[in-house]
Design an enzyme around this catalytic site. Structure first.
Site, mmCIF file in Angstrom:
data_model
loop_
_atom_site.group_PDB
_atom_site.id
_atom_site.type_symbol
_atom_site.label_atom_id
_atom_site.label_comp_id
_atom_site.label_asym_id
_atom_site.label_seq_id
_atom_site.Cartn_x
_atom_site.Cartn_y
_atom_site.Cartn_z
ATOM 1 N N ASP A 21 0.829 -1.202 0.000
ATOM 2 C CA ASP A 21 0.000 0.000 0.000
ATOM 3 C C ASP A 21 0.867 1.258 0.000
ATOM 4 O OD1 ASP A 21 -2.282 1.504 0.036
ATOM 5 O OD2 ASP A 21 -2.750 1.188 2.139
ATOM 6 N N ASN A 69 -10.681 -2.563 -6.167
ATOM 7 C CA ASN A 69 -9.840 -1.696 -7.011
ATOM 8 C C ASN A 69 -10.442 -1.433 -8.402
ATOM 9 O OD1 ASN A 69 -6.645 -2.907 -5.724
ATOM 10 N ND2 ASN A 69 -7.835 -1.116 -5.118
#
Ligand code: FPP
Length: 247
Positions: A21, A69
């Site tokens: 991330d 996503n």
């Protein structure tokens, strides 16, 4: 003594999973487009895969693209898919040289055809490698995986292939995308966020969690070694007491 020298090679996590991330924030901090964070992030992937292979980690699983996503801007999704194809093409040599087998988990059929085809091609080419299994979680979400599992088992019950009393943890395990992988021992998340984000919820039941402020594009093998050293200093009790572990 280097960080690598300090690692006890007999106490490595068998299965290491990583939530990569911070690519977007890395780019923003530098005044760059988010996509450039992903490009730098793919270089970090290469370094970490090689380091895990050399260290003799048996299973490495990377959260590369979640079911959520898909909601990102179309251009960013397209760039991530392109990066994936480019990385697969480029990394096949590294995978072969380091005896690494590629695996993928997730709703793979929802990937663009080109990505799906490239992925299957590299999986096939590396299927006989055995030093490490590198699993890419792509279009992966734990809730989707568990929903699919319940549906598949329900069909088997309906068709009298299994009775409800015989549904146990092994049966559930055998229907997950991760059926050929052991439970996760160590889960690392970069970028300071302290959440699981729908990643391997069943499989991390007893995993040690490690959160670091480092953004994924800045993540190097020394950061990885620090995480493993930290893991090796923890006591994993699996519900038992400290005293019982010494018996
Ligand atoms: C999180 O950063 C990262 C991703 C959504 C994708 C991970 C992809 C890569 C590391 C590149 C390519 C992958 C492979 C396997 C070659 P973010 O965009 O959520 O960052 P932010 O939270 O700072 O916005």
């Amino acid at each position: 003594m280097t960080l690598l020298d300090q690692i006890d090679k007999s106490k490595l996590p068998t299965h290491l999973a990583v939530i990569m991330d911070g690519n977007g924030r890395w780019a923003k901090q530098k005044g760059l487009f988010r996509t450039m964070g992903h490009e730098k992030g793919s270089k970090a992937v290469q370094e970490i895969v090689e380091a895990c292979g050399k260290l003799n980690i048996s299973y490495l699983t990377l959260y590369a693209f979640s079911t959520e996503n898909w909601k990102r801007p179309k251009l960013e999704v397209e760039l991530l898919m392109k990066l994936l194809v480019a990385s697969l093409r480029k990394e096949i040599k590294t995978l072969q040289e380091n005896d690494i087998k590629l695996n993928a988990i997730g709703n793979l059929e929802s990937l663009p055809k080109k990505v799906y085809k490239e992925l299957l091609d590299v999986i096939k080419k590396t299927e006989n490698n055995s030093r490490m299994t590198l699993t890419l979680a792509l279009s992966y979400g734990s809730r989707e995986e568990l929903t699919k599992t319940v549906q598949e088992i329900s069909h088997k019950v309906k068709n009298n292939l299994i009775s409800p009393e015989n549904i146990d943890e092994t049966v559930i395990n055998n229907h997950l995308y991760t059926q050929n992988l052991p439970d996760v021992d160590l889960l690392i998340r970069t970028s300071g966020e302290q959440r699981i984000s729908n990643f391997l919820l069943w499989q991390i039941a007893y995993a040690e969690l490690y959160f670091t402020e480092t953004l994924w594009p800045d993540y190097t093998k020394d950061h990885l070694f620090e995480a493993i050293l930290n893991y090796q200093n923890r006591e994993r009790r699996f519900g038992k007491t400290s005293e019982q572990l010494k018996e």
